[in-house]
Design a protein around this motif. Structure first.
Motif, PDB file in Angstrom:
ATOM      1  N   ALA A 191      -7.538  -5.072 -12.661  1.00  0.00           N
ATOM      2  CA  ALA A 191      -8.681  -5.886 -13.077  1.00  0.00           C
ATOM      3  C   ALA A 191      -9.374  -6.545 -11.888  1.00  0.00           C
ATOM      4  O   ALA A 191     -10.327  -7.296 -12.062  1.00  0.00           O
ATOM      5  CB  ALA A 191      -8.209  -6.950 -14.061  1.00  0.00           C
ATOM      6  N   GLY A 192      -8.875  -6.264 -10.669  1.00  0.00           N
ATOM      7  CA  GLY A 192      -9.539  -6.786  -9.472  1.00  0.00           C
ATOM      8  C   GLY A 192      -8.988  -8.110  -8.982  1.00  0.00           C
ATOM      9  O   GLY A 192      -9.615  -8.785  -8.185  1.00  0.00           O
ATOM     10  N   ILE A 193      -7.809  -8.480  -9.481  1.00  0.00           N
ATOM     11  CA  ILE A 193      -7.195  -9.713  -8.986  1.00  0.00           C
ATOM     12  C   ILE A 193      -6.114  -9.349  -7.973  1.00  0.00           C
ATOM     13  O   ILE A 193      -5.110  -8.740  -8.318  1.00  0.00           O
ATOM     14  CB  ILE A 193      -6.578 -10.531 -10.131  1.00  0.00           C
ATOM     15  N   ALA A 194      -6.336  -9.694  -6.731  1.00  0.00           N
ATOM     16  CA  ALA A 194      -5.367  -9.370  -5.691  1.00  0.00           C
ATOM     17  C   ALA A 194      -4.704 -10.648  -5.206  1.00  0.00           C
ATOM     18  O   ALA A 194      -5.363 -11.674  -5.053  1.00  0.00           O
ATOM     19  CB  ALA A 194      -6.056  -8.673  -4.534  1.00  0.00           C
ATOM     20  N   THR A 195      -3.403 -10.596  -5.000  1.00  0.00           N
ATOM     21  CA  THR A 195      -2.668 -11.772  -4.554  1.00  0.00           C
ATOM     22  C   THR A 195      -2.047 -11.500  -3.197  1.00  0.00           C
ATOM     23  O   THR A 195      -1.450 -10.448  -2.986  1.00  0.00           O
ATOM     24  CB  THR A 195      -1.554 -12.111  -5.557  1.00  0.00           C
ATOM     25  N   VAL A 196      -2.224 -12.425  -2.289  1.00  0.00           N
ATOM     26  CA  VAL A 196      -1.592 -12.312  -0.978  1.00  0.00           C
ATOM     27  C   VAL A 196      -0.509 -13.376  -0.897  1.00  0.00           C
ATOM     28  O   VAL A 196      -0.809 -14.560  -0.893  1.00  0.00           O
ATOM     29  CB  VAL A 196      -2.611 -12.498   0.162  1.00  0.00           C
ATOM     30  N   TYR A 197       0.743 -12.938  -0.886  1.00  0.00           N
ATOM     31  CA  TYR A 197       1.847 -13.893  -0.843  1.00  0.00           C
ATOM     32  C   TYR A 197       2.123 -14.289   0.597  1.00  0.00           C
ATOM     33  O   TYR A 197       1.949 -13.501   1.523  1.00  0.00           O
ATOM     34  CB  TYR A 197       3.093 -13.298  -1.482  1.00  0.00           C
ATOM     35  N   GLN A 198       2.594 -15.506   0.717  1.00  0.00           N
ATOM     36  CA  GLN A 198       2.780 -16.096   2.035  1.00  0.00           C
ATOM     37  C   GLN A 198       3.613 -15.229   2.981  1.00  0.00           C
ATOM     38  O   GLN A 198       3.192 -14.873   4.068  1.00  0.00           O
ATOM     39  CB  GLN A 198       3.440 -17.451   1.842  1.00  0.00           C
ATOM     40  N   ASP A 199       4.841 -14.869   2.554  1.00  0.00           N
ATOM     41  CA  ASP A 199       5.718 -14.168   3.489  1.00  0.00           C
ATOM     42  C   ASP A 199       6.013 -12.742   3.057  1.00  0.00           C
ATOM     43  O   ASP A 199       6.737 -12.026   3.722  1.00  0.00           O
ATOM     44  CB  ASP A 199       7.024 -14.942   3.669  1.00  0.00           C
ATOM     45  N   LEU A 200       5.474 -12.308   1.941  1.00  0.00           N
ATOM     46  CA  LEU A 200       5.788 -10.959   1.480  1.00  0.00           C
ATOM     47  C   LEU A 200       4.586 -10.042   1.612  1.00  0.00           C
ATOM     48  O   LEU A 200       4.492  -9.033   0.944  1.00  0.00           O
ATOM     49  CB  LEU A 200       6.228 -10.999   0.013  1.00  0.00           C
ATOM     50  N   ALA A 201       3.683 -10.413   2.499  1.00  0.00           N
ATOM     51  CA  ALA A 201       2.444  -9.651   2.549  1.00  0.00           C
ATOM     52  C   ALA A 201       2.610  -8.315   3.258  1.00  0.00           C
ATOM     53  O   ALA A 201       2.027  -7.325   2.876  1.00  0.00           O
ATOM     54  CB  ALA A 201       1.382 -10.479   3.241  1.00  0.00           C
ATOM     55  N   MET A 202       3.462  -8.276   4.275  1.00  0.00           N
ATOM     56  CA  MET A 202       3.477  -7.137   5.187  1.00  0.00           C
ATOM     57  C   MET A 202       4.907  -6.735   5.508  1.00  0.00           C
ATOM     58  O   MET A 202       5.822  -7.551   5.420  1.00  0.00           O
ATOM     59  CB  MET A 202       2.827  -7.549   6.517  1.00  0.00           C
ATOM     60  N   ILE A 203       5.083  -5.500   5.950  1.00  0.00           N
ATOM     61  CA  ILE A 203       6.397  -5.052   6.403  1.00  0.00           C
ATOM     62  C   ILE A 203       6.373  -4.943   7.925  1.00  0.00           C
ATOM     63  O   ILE A 203       5.664  -4.108   8.475  1.00  0.00           O
ATOM     64  CB  ILE A 203       6.771  -3.706   5.747  1.00  0.00           C
ATOM     65  N   PRO A 204       7.113  -5.820   8.619  1.00  0.00           N
ATOM     66  CA  PRO A 204       6.971  -5.954  10.075  1.00  0.00           C
ATOM     67  C   PRO A 204       7.265  -4.683  10.861  1.00  0.00           C
ATOM     68  O   PRO A 204       6.631  -4.441  11.885  1.00  0.00           O
ATOM     69  CB  PRO A 204       7.987  -7.036  10.451  1.00  0.00           C
ATOM     70  N   LEU A 205       8.212  -3.864  10.388  1.00  0.00           N
ATOM     71  CA  LEU A 205       8.592  -2.683  11.166  1.00  0.00           C
ATOM     72  C   LEU A 205       7.574  -1.553  11.078  1.00  0.00           C
ATOM     73  O   LEU A 205       7.602  -0.620  11.853  1.00  0.00           O
ATOM     74  CB  LEU A 205       9.950  -2.169  10.693  1.00  0.00           C
ATOM     75  N   MET A 206       6.699  -1.633  10.090  1.00  0.00           N
ATOM     76  CA  MET A 206       5.736  -0.544   9.919  1.00  0.00           C
ATOM     77  C   MET A 206       4.430  -0.854  10.649  1.00  0.00           C
ATOM     78  O   MET A 206       4.095  -2.000  10.889  1.00  0.00           O
ATOM     79  CB  MET A 206       5.469  -0.316   8.428  1.00  0.00           C
ATOM     80  N   SER A 207       3.688   0.213  10.961  1.00  0.00           N
ATOM     81  CA  SER A 207       2.445   0.025  11.689  1.00  0.00           C
ATOM     82  C   SER A 207       1.407  -0.637  10.789  1.00  0.00           C
ATOM     83  O   SER A 207       1.532  -0.655   9.570  1.00  0.00           O
ATOM     84  CB  SER A 207       1.917   1.371  12.163  1.00  0.00           C
ATOM     85  N   VAL A 208       0.385  -1.180  11.431  1.00  0.00           N
ATOM     86  CA  VAL A 208      -0.688  -1.824  10.680  1.00  0.00           C
ATOM     87  C   VAL A 208      -1.314  -0.827   9.707  1.00  0.00           C
ATOM     88  O   VAL A 208      -1.558  -1.138   8.539  1.00  0.00           O
ATOM     89  CB  VAL A 208      -1.754  -2.392  11.645  1.00  0.00           C
ATOM     90  N   THR A 209      -1.540   0.404  10.182  1.00  0.00           N
ATOM     91  CA  THR A 209      -2.157   1.409   9.322  1.00  0.00           C
ATOM     92  C   THR A 209      -1.289   1.693   8.099  1.00  0.00           C
ATOM     93  O   THR A 209      -1.767   1.703   6.968  1.00  0.00           O
ATOM     94  CB  THR A 209      -2.369   2.716  10.103  1.00  0.00           C
ATOM     95  N   ARG A 210       0.009   1.904   8.344  1.00  0.00           N
ATOM     96  CA  ARG A 210       0.898   2.213   7.222  1.00  0.00           C
ATOM     97  C   ARG A 210       0.998   1.051   6.245  1.00  0.00           C
ATOM     98  O   ARG A 210       1.100   1.254   5.043  1.00  0.00           O
ATOM     99  CB  ARG A 210       2.281   2.615   7.746  1.00  0.00           C
ATOM    100  N   ASN A 211       0.947  -0.169   6.746  1.00  0.00           N
ATOM    101  CA  ASN A 211       0.945  -1.330   5.871  1.00  0.00           C
ATOM    102  C   ASN A 211      -0.343  -1.432   5.079  1.00  0.00           C
ATOM    103  O   ASN A 211      -0.332  -1.731   3.896  1.00  0.00           O
ATOM    104  CB  ASN A 211       1.100  -2.613   6.701  1.00  0.00           C
ATOM    105  N   PHE A 212      -1.432  -1.196   5.780  1.00  0.00           N
ATOM    106  CA  PHE A 212      -2.747  -1.352   5.167  1.00  0.00           C
ATOM    107  C   PHE A 212      -2.886  -0.445   3.944  1.00  0.00           C
ATOM    108  O   PHE A 212      -3.407  -0.833   2.913  1.00  0.00           O
ATOM    109  CB  PHE A 212      -3.829  -1.010   6.201  1.00  0.00           C
ATOM    110  N   TRP A 213      -2.387   0.780   4.079  1.00  0.00           N
ATOM    111  CA  TRP A 213      -2.570   1.764   3.007  1.00  0.00           C
ATOM    112  C   TRP A 213      -1.382   1.853   2.059  1.00  0.00           C
ATOM    113  O   TRP A 213      -1.385   2.671   1.151  1.00  0.00           O
ATOM    114  CB  TRP A 213      -2.841   3.141   3.613  1.00  0.00           C
ATOM    115  N   MET A 214      -0.362   1.051   2.305  1.00  0.00           N
ATOM    116  CA  MET A 214       0.859   1.131   1.512  1.00  0.00           C
ATOM    117  C   MET A 214       0.558   1.064   0.013  1.00  0.00           C
ATOM    118  O   MET A 214      -0.074   0.138  -0.465  1.00  0.00           O
ATOM    119  CB  MET A 214       1.797  -0.011   1.919  1.00  0.00           C
ATOM    120  N   GLY A 215       1.037   2.067  -0.710  1.00  0.00           N
ATOM    121  CA  GLY A 215       0.806   2.109  -2.148  1.00  0.00           C
ATOM    122  C   GLY A 215      -0.488   2.797  -2.545  1.00  0.00           C
ATOM    123  O   GLY A 215      -0.703   3.135  -3.700  1.00  0.00           O
ATOM    124  N   ARG A 216      -1.383   3.010  -1.568  1.00  0.00           N
ATOM    125  CA  ARG A 216      -2.664   3.661  -1.886  1.00  0.00           C
ATOM    126  C   ARG A 216      -3.023   4.683  -0.808  1.00  0.00           C
ATOM    127  O   ARG A 216      -4.177   4.813  -0.414  1.00  0.00           O
ATOM    128  CB  ARG A 216      -3.783   2.628  -1.945  1.00  0.00           C
TER     129      ARG A 216
END
Lengths: 259, 372
Positions: free
Chosen positions: A80-105
């Motif tokens: 429905a277009g509601i995106a949530t950015v959680y404080q500490d669960l936003a990103m996976i540190p070991l993965m590259s920015v690109t892989r994180n950015f597209w994770m799941g899509r």
């Protein structure tokens, strides 16, 4: 002003005997930053989890662009277009920015069984989106772990915006950050708001809220204590409402300034 | 990057030297280690026949065996889980296959196919239990290490009154599937090389004139195939990104819609698949199954993966690295034999290299995540 994208009407949420939310009303309009303020335990997290589909409200109504909805899962909310950015669960540190950015899509190309992750396109888009947000990467394969806390929040925000979020819920994005990183994140919020996205900014820091907020809603003990527009309210008043008044005022006078 | 752009970045982030850049490639340890062991054994066992055709085939087969199970363990470890039941699964699947074909009279191909399906279902059960209970996979698969080994010995004794089941070789005669695991390819090429005197040939006996190495065993083909496919899956597909995500931070991955449970269960199934490939190749080659096969293989697979640069905590690693770890493992194990060294020293070496690899990996992880 324009009609709200999301409207929460009289939301109540009970966990067994505990009343976490006792009638919370809240709305977000396109292009505004609506700050949700409250002390620890005020019900902020329960409320945003209800909004992002993690919890289902015990009673109350949720309306998106004029239509009542119920979310069964976070996926529904994302749809429905509601995106949530959680404080500490936003990103996976070991993965590259690109892989994180597209994770799941992940974008794919080619025909099965040769369908593959279109890394070239993914890297190009990531680099340009990061540039727009003011983050200069060494390369698309730079690990998220090398970014600062503020930059990670910004990557997560950029990701949500790129994938078409209409409402962006930010869960205490600045609470763990230093002064300069906080300024960067607040700058990002401002940039996102100007693109017509409604931002819900959860914080207990009044000064951060005052810096970017258009409207302010204070939550205390599971209830909304009203919504104020920028200019109608000052930091001290918000602080008082959050803490529930008296004691903090006394403490402040003995400490000699706003906490 | 232009000067203007780099000025805009945080001035406290130092530019990364090519050395550090290379260091964060997970394969680096594997590559250095491989070069090192070849130099070492080239020096101490160079004239022992280790690097003649037969010697090469010897350590290549051993390395390929490690490689097959290492690929499964590697992808599973990157997805954030372990499988300690791999060794027991090898014994179990071989025995199931042999009981079905020799004792029950099934055609071998049917026994092999059934065993694959059955063992992958056990892998799925492993995964399902881990995902549903939230228990560490270490404990769940440790339970299966004992359950499967016990079942293997019990089943073998119950059906055949012995723990070694022979007679598979006869069943493999004329079977269409058995050569896929136990056959050899390029036999003509090796005969031709032998005729040209490029590789050694037998000089006496019934096989006089034939090359000592008469083809590439299918085991090696399987190993290379699994390595290449595993590497492509991990680095070039959407699913590969999900594997990294599931192991890196399962909750963060779930929040963005990655089906973490499905990924983990599939990787447990893949680990079981690799163990069954290993077992099938062994059963077809030896013509028998034994209840004690595969002992300690789970740890050897994990060691290969760790030498190959993967993190025990998941989310980081490389299939190519794991394959190189398997080569190091195979070369050292067989090399010590060629060098006439005390074979028990192999374990000392193994422990030492494992320790070094883990320390290296932890250091590398700090570099990537910027922890202090």
């Amino acid at each position: 002003m324009t009609t709200p994208i999301v409207e929460m009407r009289d939301i109540r949420k009970h966990f067994g005997h505990v009343i976490a939310l006792n009638g919370v009303s809240f709305d977000v309009r396109p292009g505004e930053c609506h700050c949700l303020l409250g002390d620890n335990g005020a019900g902020k997290s329960t409320f945003i989890k209800t909004m992002s589909g993690v919890h289902r409200p015990s009673s109350g109504q949720m309306v998106i662009e004029g239509k009542p909805v119920t979310f069964e899962s976070p996926r529904d909310a994302m749809g429905a277009g509601i995106a949530t950015v959680y404080q500490d669960l936003a990103m996976i540190p070991l993965m590259s920015v690109t892989r994180n950015f597209w994770m799941g899509r992940e974008p794919e190309k080619g025909i099965w069984p040769f369908r593959n992750f279109d890394l070239k396109m993914a890297a190009e888009v990531t680099m340009s989106e990061m540039k727009k947000m003011g983050i200069n990467l060494r390369g698309p394969d730079q690990a998220v772990g090398t970014l600062s806390g503020g930059e990670r929040q910004t990557v997560a925000i950029a990701r949500a915006v790129y994938f078409g979020a209409k409402v962006l819920i930010l869960d205490e994005p600045t609470s763990a950050l230093g002064v300069r990183q906080t300024a960067n994140v607040l700058g990002t919020i401002d940039r996102v708001r100007k693109q017509g996205i409604g931002v819900v900014f959860i914080t207990h820091n009044v000064r951060h809220a005052m810096a970017v907020g258009d409207r302010f809603t204070v939550l205390n003990r599971g209830q909304t204590l009203g919504t104020a527009t920028k200019g109608d309210v000052d930091a001290a008043r918000l602080q008082d409402m959050m803490a529930g008044g008296q004691e903090l005022a006394e403490l402040e006078s003995s400490l000699g300034g706003t906490i | 990057m232009t000067d203007a752009a780099s000025a805009a970045t945080d001035e406290r982030v130092k530019t990364v030297s090519p050395w550090r850049r290379a260091l964060i490639r997970p394969e680096l340890g594997g590559i250095c280690g491989t070069i090192l062991v070849f130099l070492l054994f080239g020096a101490i066992a160079g004239d022992s026949g280790m690097f003649k055709a037969e010697g090469i085939m010897n350590w290549t087969v051993v390395s390929a065996q490690f490689m097959i199970i290492a690929v499964g363990a590697c992808l599973l470890m990157i997805a954030g889980e372990f499988d300690l039941s791999t060794g027991s699964m090898i014994g179990f699947s071989g025995t199931v296959m042999a009981i079905l074909s020799v004792h029950m009279g099934w055609p071998l191909w049917a026994a092999i196919l059934f065993t694959f399906v059955f063992c992958m279902l056990i892998g799925a059960l492993n995964g399902w239990l881990v995902v549903k209970t939230g228990l560490p996979s270490f404990i769940v698969t440790l339970a299966f290490l004992f359950i499967l080994r016990g079942l293997t010995i019990w089943g073998s004794v119950y059906f055949t009154r012995q723990t070694i089941i022979g007679g598979v070789a006869e069943k493999a005669q004329g079977d269409w599937l058995a050569p896929v695991f136990g056959g050899k390819i390029l036999t003509g090429f090796f005969t031709w090389m032998g005729e040209n005197g490029w590789i050694a040939t037998f000089t006496r006996g019934s096989r006089a004139g034939q090359p000592v190495v008469d083809g590439i065993p299918m085991l090696i083909v399987w190993a290379l195939l699994l390595v290449v496919l595993g590497h492509l899956l991990l680095t070039r597909t959407k699913f590969g990104n999900w594997i990294f995500a599931a192991g890196g931070d399962a909750q963060a991955a779930r929040y963005v819609g990655v089906p973490v449970n499905r990924v983990k269960i599939s990787m447990f199934m893949f680990s079981a698949f690799c163990a069954t490939v290993f077992a099938t190749a062994q059963v077809v080659e030896f013509g028998s199954a034994a209840a004690d096969r595969g002992m300690l293989k789970e740890f050897e697979a994990i060691i290969c993966v760790v030498i190959g640069g993967a993190l025990l905590t998941g989310g980081y690693g490389s299939v190519i690295g794991a394959a190189l770890g398997a080569v190091i493992f195979g070369v050292v194990q067989q090399g010590l034999f060629f060098a006439n060294a005390e074979s028990s020293l192999f374990r000392v070496f193994l422990g030492a290299i494992l320790l070094i690899a883990v320390i290296m990996n932890t250091y590398i992880r700090r570099i990537i995540t910027g922890e202090r």
